[in-house]
Scaffold this motif. Structure first.
Motif, PDB file in Angstrom:
ATOM      1  N   ALA A 116     -73.455 -12.838 103.677  1.00  0.00           N
ATOM      2  CA  ALA A 116     -74.782 -12.607 104.258  1.00  0.00           C
ATOM      3  C   ALA A 116     -75.802 -12.244 103.181  1.00  0.00           C
ATOM      4  N   ALA A 117     -75.363 -11.447 102.190  1.00  0.00           N
ATOM      5  CA  ALA A 117     -76.253 -11.130 101.077  1.00  0.00           C
ATOM      6  C   ALA A 117     -76.632 -12.393 100.313  1.00  0.00           C
ATOM      7  N   GLY A 118     -75.689 -13.335 100.197  1.00  0.00           N
ATOM      8  CA  GLY A 118     -75.983 -14.603  99.544  1.00  0.00           C
ATOM      9  C   GLY A 118     -77.030 -15.410 100.288  1.00  0.00           C
ATOM     10  N   VAL A 119     -76.941 -15.429 101.618  1.00  0.00           N
ATOM     11  CA  VAL A 119     -77.946 -16.138 102.423  1.00  0.00           C
ATOM     12  C   VAL A 119     -79.328 -15.524 102.192  1.00  0.00           C
ATOM     13  N   ALA A 120     -79.399 -14.188 102.263  1.00  0.00           N
ATOM     14  CA  ALA A 120     -80.674 -13.506 102.062  1.00  0.00           C
ATOM     15  C   ALA A 120     -81.223 -13.765 100.661  1.00  0.00           C
ATOM     16  N   ALA A 121     -80.348 -13.714  99.659  1.00  0.00           N
ATOM     17  CA  ALA A 121     -80.782 -13.932  98.275  1.00  0.00           C
ATOM     18  C   ALA A 121     -81.284 -15.354  98.071  1.00  0.00           C
ATOM     19  N   GLY A 122     -80.597 -16.335  98.660  1.00  0.00           N
ATOM     20  CA  GLY A 122     -81.028 -17.723  98.519  1.00  0.00           C
ATOM     21  C   GLY A 122     -82.404 -17.948  99.117  1.00  0.00           C
ATOM     22  N   GLY A 123     -82.641 -17.372 100.296  1.00  0.00           N
ATOM     23  CA  GLY A 123     -83.953 -17.498 100.921  1.00  0.00           C
ATOM     24  C   GLY A 123     -85.036 -16.811 100.123  1.00  0.00           C
ATOM     25  N   MET A 124     -84.733 -15.611  99.617  1.00  0.00           N
ATOM     26  CA  MET A 124     -85.726 -14.876  98.828  1.00  0.00           C
ATOM     27  C   MET A 124     -86.048 -15.588  97.523  1.00  0.00           C
ATOM     28  N   ASN A 125     -85.029 -16.149  96.875  1.00  0.00           N
ATOM     29  CA  ASN A 125     -85.276 -16.849  95.620  1.00  0.00           C
ATOM     30  C   ASN A 125     -86.180 -18.054  95.820  1.00  0.00           C
ATOM     31  N   ALA A 126     -86.062 -18.723  96.958  1.00  0.00           N
ATOM     32  CA  ALA A 126     -86.894 -19.891  97.221  1.00  0.00           C
ATOM     33  C   ALA A 126     -88.360 -19.526  97.376  1.00  0.00           C
ATOM     34  N   VAL A 127     -88.627 -18.371  97.974  1.00  0.00           N
ATOM     35  CA  VAL A 127     -89.998 -18.021  98.337  1.00  0.00           C
ATOM     36  C   VAL A 127     -90.590 -16.946  97.440  1.00  0.00           C
ATOM     37  N   VAL A 128     -89.845 -15.868  97.239  1.00  0.00           N
ATOM     38  CA  VAL A 128     -90.376 -14.707  96.523  1.00  0.00           C
ATOM     39  C   VAL A 128     -89.739 -14.561  95.148  1.00  0.00           C
ATOM     40  N   GLY A 129     -88.461 -14.890  95.025  1.00  0.00           N
ATOM     41  CA  GLY A 129     -87.684 -14.510  93.853  1.00  0.00           C
ATOM     42  C   GLY A 129     -86.990 -13.187  94.118  1.00  0.00           C
ATOM     43  N   SER A 130     -86.236 -12.710  93.166  1.00  0.00           N
ATOM     44  CA  SER A 130     -85.593 -11.393  93.235  1.00  0.00           C
ATOM     45  C   SER A 130     -84.394 -11.336  94.159  1.00  0.00           C
ATOM     46  N   GLY A 131     -83.773 -12.466  94.462  1.00  0.00           N
ATOM     47  CA  GLY A 131     -82.586 -12.443  95.304  1.00  0.00           C
ATOM     48  C   GLY A 131     -81.448 -11.632  94.713  1.00  0.00           C
ATOM     49  N   THR A 132     -81.409 -11.535  93.378  1.00  0.00           N
ATOM     50  CA  THR A 132     -80.382 -10.721  92.728  1.00  0.00           C
ATOM     51  C   THR A 132     -80.447  -9.269  93.184  1.00  0.00           C
ATOM     52  N   LEU A 133     -81.634  -8.797  93.575  1.00  0.00           N
ATOM     53  CA  LEU A 133     -81.764  -7.416  94.034  1.00  0.00           C
ATOM     54  C   LEU A 133     -81.109  -7.192  95.393  1.00  0.00           C
TER      55      LEU A 133
ATOM     56  N   LEU B  74     -68.414 -17.095  97.844  1.00  0.00           N
ATOM     57  CA  LEU B  74     -69.128 -16.571  99.011  1.00  0.00           C
ATOM     58  C   LEU B  74     -70.636 -16.569  98.788  1.00  0.00           C
ATOM     59  N   ILE B  75     -71.058 -16.116  97.603  1.00  0.00           N
ATOM     60  CA  ILE B  75     -72.488 -16.096  97.303  1.00  0.00           C
ATOM     61  C   ILE B  75     -73.031 -17.523  97.202  1.00  0.00           C
ATOM     62  N   ALA B  76     -72.237 -18.436  96.617  1.00  0.00           N
ATOM     63  CA  ALA B  76     -72.675 -19.828  96.498  1.00  0.00           C
ATOM     64  C   ALA B  76     -72.919 -20.457  97.867  1.00  0.00           C
ATOM     65  N   ALA B  77     -71.971 -20.257  98.788  1.00  0.00           N
ATOM     66  CA  ALA B  77     -72.135 -20.828 100.132  1.00  0.00           C
ATOM     67  C   ALA B  77     -73.344 -20.233 100.834  1.00  0.00           C
ATOM     68  N   GLY B  78     -73.472 -18.906 100.753  1.00  0.00           N
ATOM     69  CA  GLY B  78     -74.596 -18.255 101.420  1.00  0.00           C
ATOM     70  C   GLY B  78     -75.923 -18.608 100.792  1.00  0.00           C
ATOM     71  N   SER B  79     -76.003 -18.612  99.461  1.00  0.00           N
ATOM     72  CA  SER B  79     -77.280 -18.862  98.805  1.00  0.00           C
ATOM     73  C   SER B  79     -77.737 -20.311  98.953  1.00  0.00           C
ATOM     74  N   THR B  80     -76.776 -21.249  99.068  1.00  0.00           N
ATOM     75  CA  THR B  80     -77.154 -22.648  99.301  1.00  0.00           C
ATOM     76  C   THR B  80     -77.853 -22.793 100.648  1.00  0.00           C
ATOM     77  N   ALA B  81     -77.250 -22.209 101.681  1.00  0.00           N
ATOM     78  CA  ALA B  81     -77.884 -22.245 103.005  1.00  0.00           C
ATOM     79  C   ALA B  81     -79.210 -21.501 102.985  1.00  0.00           C
ATOM     80  N   GLY B  82     -79.230 -20.341 102.335  1.00  0.00           N
ATOM     81  CA  GLY B  82     -80.457 -19.557 102.278  1.00  0.00           C
ATOM     82  C   GLY B  82     -81.559 -20.243 101.503  1.00  0.00           C
ATOM     83  N   GLY B  83     -81.205 -20.943 100.417  1.00  0.00           N
ATOM     84  CA  GLY B  83     -82.206 -21.653  99.637  1.00  0.00           C
ATOM     85  C   GLY B  83     -82.871 -22.765 100.428  1.00  0.00           C
TER      86      GLY B  83
END
Length: 255
Positions: free
Chosen positions: A11-28, A212-221
């Motif tokens: 779930a953190a990966g999904v949130a990070a992927g979405g944030m990186n696309a729009v705002v950045g800072s998904g690592t946080l 896990l982060i890869a799967a979530g961040s791909t969907a989130g991105g």
């Protein structure tokens, strides 16, 4: 890793992927999540970086229409991003773990400040764009060096590198902000990608976490590139800053 931990990291990966696309800072989002589950900081950073690469690539793909006509710019700045990301990754591996523990809280808090001031930065960028018109420029050597420095930061840690890039772009480049955001996503993917290659070659990676982060961040991105502009930015920033400050406190307490 139990089921709840896996769900939380995904779930953190999904949130990070979405944030990186729009705002950045998904690592946080992802990095503090890994710290909360007891992962050592350097292992967490390395595994997080590898896992976020598909997410930043998917975000860049989601903005592919805005990338048209930017080939020359992306080649020029892409070289700086690749070199900077390589240097940053090598610094992470060469410096002692204790140095990373001391430096990262400062980097996280700096990233939180950048996220907080982003609305004012965006207004300033828009005002400059309106005043200077639509002609484009590459910003010369100073801009190339700025992208290089941001790449070093991104290869070493990476939180808010997108905010740094957009700040520089808005101050110098004369172009539509959505096009600049698309270029930012490509450059961030290059930094994360070259750093990931280095980490995979010579560092320890927790592949379960990275997957896990890869799967979530791909969907989130992909989701962030499509609907991210509709999300309330104030709420996003509040989450990022809260998680970032908590992560800094955790690291300081453990040092």
């Amino acid at each position: 890793m139990d089921v709840m931990e896996a769900v939380a990291i995904g779930a953190a990966g999904v949130a990070a992927g979405g944030m990186n696309a729009v705002v950045g800072s998904g690592t946080l989002i992802t990095f503090p999540t890994l710290l909360a589950f007891g992962y050592p900081p350097v292992l967490a950073n390395v595994s997080n970086n590898v896992g976020l690469v598909p997410g930043v690539l998917s975000a860049a793909y989601g903005y592919r229409r805005e990338l048209r006509g930017q080939r020359r710019r992306l080649i020029r700045f892409g070289a700086a991003s690749l070199l900077g990301g390589l240097v940053g990754a090598l610094l992470l591996l060469r410096l002692p773990d204790a140095a990373f523990r001391r430096i990262v809280p400062v980097l996280i808090l700096t990233a939180c400040v950048l996220v907080l001031v982003q609305p004012r930065l965006n207004r300033w960028m828009k005002a400059r764009q309106d005043q200077r018109g639509a002609a484009r420029t590459d910003g010369g050597v100073p801009m190339w060096l700025g992208v290089l420095g941001t790449g070093v930061y991104g290869g070493y840690f990476g939180a808010a590198q997108g905010v740094l890039l957009m700040g520089m772009f808005g101050a110098v480049l004369r172009d539509d902000l959505q096009r600049l955001n698309a270029a930012k996503n490509v450059l961030a993917s290059l930094v994360n990608g070259i750093a990931a290659v280095v980490f995979i070659a010579v560092a320890d990676v927790d592949w379960a976490v990275a997957a896990l982060i890869a799967a979530g961040s791909t969907a989130g991105g992909l989701l962030g590139a499509r609907v991210g502009r509709r999300l309330p930015p104030t709420a996003l920033r509040a989450v990022i800053v809260t998680v970032g400050v908590t992560a800094s406190a955790l690291l300081i307490a453990r040092s």
